[in-house]
Design a protein around this motif. Structure first.
Motif, PDB file in Angstrom:
ATOM      1  N   UNK B  23       0.838  -1.201   0.000  1.00  0.00           N
ATOM      2  CA  UNK B  23       0.000   0.000   0.000  1.00  0.00           C
ATOM      3  C   UNK B  23       0.876   1.256   0.000  1.00  0.00           C
ATOM      4  N   UNK B  26       2.158   1.780  -3.401  1.00  0.00           N
ATOM      5  CA  UNK B  26       1.112   2.308  -4.294  1.00  0.00           C
ATOM      6  C   UNK B  26       0.927   3.803  -4.062  1.00  0.00           C
ATOM      7  N   UNK B  27       0.973   4.223  -2.794  1.00  0.00           N
ATOM      8  CA  UNK B  27       0.856   5.653  -2.491  1.00  0.00           C
ATOM      9  C   UNK B  27       2.009   6.435  -3.119  1.00  0.00           C
ATOM     10  N   UNK B  36      -2.009   4.052 -12.530  1.00  0.00           N
ATOM     11  CA  UNK B  36      -2.170   2.646 -12.149  1.00  0.00           C
ATOM     12  C   UNK B  36      -3.635   2.452 -11.786  1.00  0.00           C
ATOM     13  N   UNK B  37      -4.185   1.405 -12.250  1.00  0.00           N
ATOM     14  CA  UNK B  37      -5.610   1.190 -12.022  1.00  0.00           C
ATOM     15  C   UNK B  37      -5.896  -0.312 -11.923  1.00  0.00           C
ATOM     16  N   UNK B  38      -7.145  -0.585 -11.632  1.00  0.00           N
ATOM     17  CA  UNK B  38      -7.607  -1.966 -11.491  1.00  0.00           C
ATOM     18  C   UNK B  38      -6.730  -2.749 -10.497  1.00  0.00           C
ATOM     19  N   UNK B  39      -6.571  -2.170  -9.318  1.00  0.00           N
ATOM     20  CA  UNK B  39      -5.698  -2.779  -8.294  1.00  0.00           C
ATOM     21  C   UNK B  39      -6.524  -3.786  -7.501  1.00  0.00           C
ATOM     22  N   UNK B  40      -5.989  -4.958  -7.370  1.00  0.00           N
ATOM     23  CA  UNK B  40      -6.738  -5.999  -6.653  1.00  0.00           C
ATOM     24  C   UNK B  40      -5.747  -6.854  -5.854  1.00  0.00           C
ATOM     25  N   UNK B  41      -6.115  -7.084  -4.620  1.00  0.00           N
ATOM     26  CA  UNK B  41      -5.285  -7.938  -3.755  1.00  0.00           C
ATOM     27  C   UNK B  41      -5.554  -9.390  -4.145  1.00  0.00           C
TER      28      UNK B  41
END
Lengths: 94, 397
Positions: B23, B26-27, B36-41
């Protein structure tokens, strides 16, 4: 009360008297929920944690917690965050 | 709205980030302006995301010292697809040449469709188009539709209107042919009068030219003058014309026919012919005799109706039909006489006659014959035109 806080309060009063919407000057996050599956959060301060069932964000008022299922960060930028998935709850953590 | 389309055109990669404190990373990315998009764990230490090509190159230096690894899962987008063709130069040249040829071909006329032609030959129109420099393969820009339509119209008097328009690579020419022109009246007609062709009672007189000599309700005889072509006949002047008009009259017709006491009827002859009839699956196959036959007698019959093949075979003796004089019953005689009278009526009545009333009677005579009579009243144009023998007013007798 400090001088700085007094200035802020005065400025807020002036803006309120001018009927300017609060979202224009407030630093608090704006949360918009469309139906159950799309959530838009503006003025966030970053991601604290990201999981499929829970996303936690930094905001001006603390940590905002979004609970749900299959949560995906569809769009991530400095101030905007789109979350899709089944949103079940939104709450500020104490 | 067009973000997805733009991402597809500009290309993007699907990456997997693996490590701790993802995280925070990402920040950092978002603060650095990386898209950046469509972020999924996807796991405890893994996240999948979509990232632009420029963002991917900006991401790699930021990974140093973070303990995070990146894997490319998939490359997507038009740019990435096309980049795989960068070593296939001949294919790219082929595509380019095909596109250029397609564009060049679409600027020419390849089909000419002409509609609405009935009497004018299509070749005439094609020759007019050729005179205007338009044929298959000509440039579309060479077509000026309005002058082209005018030149087609001017080429043939039978064409009332012509229009042309371009529909892609097809030139469509619409033709509207002129109808038959009304015949102009003769300026120098032969003088004539109208006479009655049969006896009757006049029901209406319509005079177009000439002078009526009869009125509605008048009884006229065959040969009587109905509309005269002599308008004035005195010593000073003789004015004649060709009489034109219609004289409708009620005309009575009577038709009689007799039948009997013997009439000709088809009967079975004495000669015998043999033939075979085979029936199977509801259909009959028959070796027909050369002529019609009136009577048949089965000489042999065999059938296989109980088995899966329902077959029947018959050998027949047939008696061909011959016309013989027979003594008919009274009703048959009346029918035959009436048929004969009807036949005579159909042959005698004019085609344009309208039947107003029709009565029929039959009479049985002492000699065994029957006479049928049909009385018909029709309304028809009884006028026939007869030209004068000379222009001095002398009329035909």
């Amino acid at each position: 009360m400090s001088k700085k806080k007094r200035k802020i309060r005065l400025g807020r009063r002036i803006l309120e008297s001018l009927d300017i919407p609060e979202e224009c000057y407030s630093a608090a996050a704006k949360i918009t929920l469309w139906g159950k599956e799309t959530l838009l959060i503006e003025k966030h301060k970053g991601i604290f944690s990201c999981e499929e069932e829970r996303v936690r964000l930094f905001t001006n008022l603390g940590i905002l917690r979004i609970d749900g299922e299959k949560l995906t960060l569809l769009e991530l930028s400095n101030e905007r965050l789109y979350i899709t998935g089944k949103v079940e709850g939104i709450a500020y953590e104490a | 709205m067009f973000t997805g389309l733009w991402n597809y055109l500009s290309g993007y990669v699907i990456i997997e980030l693996e490590g701790k404190a993802l995280e925070r990373f990402l920040n950092r990315l978002t603060h650095s302006g990386v898209e950046i998009w469509h972020i999924r764990r996807t796991g405890i230490n893994t996240v999948t995301a979509h990232i632009s090509i420029a963002g991917f190159y900006a991401l790699r230096p930021m990974l140093r010292g973070q303990g995070i690894r990146v894997h490319i899962l998939q490359k997507r987008g038009l740019i990435i697809r096309l980049s795989s063709l960068r070593f296939r130069k001949v294919l790219l040249y082929g595509w380019t040449v095909a596109a250029v040829l397609l564009i060049a071909a679409s600027r020419r006329i390849w089909f000419i469709e002409i509609t609405g032609l009935d009497t004018v030959p299509q070749q005439n129109i094609l020759s007019v188009l050729a005179q205007n420099g338009i044929r298959e393969g000509a440039w579309r820009s060479a077509v000026h539709t309005a002058p082209l339509g005018n030149s087609i119209m001017a080429s043939d008097p039978r064409i009332a209107w012509a229009g042309a328009h371009l529909d892609g690579v097809t030139l469509r020419v619409d033709i509207l042919e002129a109808g038959d022109a009304a015949k102009l009246p003769d300026h120098d007609p032969v003088p004539a009068s109208i006479y009655a062709s049969s006896d009757g009672v006049v029901s209406s007189v319509t005079v177009l030219e000439g002078r009526a000599l009869v009125r509605e309700g008048d009884a006229v005889k065959a040969g009587q003058e109905l509309i005269t072509g002599i308008l004035r006949n005195d010593e000073a002047n003789l004015i004649v014309t060709r009489a034109k008009g219609t004289v409708l009259a009620q005309v009575v017709y009577r038709f009689t026919a007799s039948a009997g006491p013997k009439i000709l009827a088809p009967q079975a002859g004495e000669e015998v012919e043999r033939c075979t009839r085979i029936s199977a699956f509801g259909k009959t196959f028959f070796s027909r005799p050369a002529t019609d036959y009136a009577q048949e007698t089965a000489l042999f019959e065999g059938s296989l109706t109980n088995c899966f093949l329902p077959l029947t075979v018959q050998t027949l003796a047939v008696y061909p039909t011959v016309m013989k004089e027979i003594t008919a019953s009274e009703s048959e005689l009346r029918q035959a006489a009436m048929l004969a009278a009807e036949d005579a009526m159909e042959r005698a009545l004019p085609e344009h006659a309208r039947i107003l009333s029709k009565e029929s009677t039959t009479e049985y005579r002492e000699d065994g014959s029957v006479e049928a009579a049909i009385t018909v009243i029709t309304e028809e144009n009884i006028g026939i035109t007869k030209e004068f023998e000379a222009t001095n007013g002398k009329q035909p007798q």
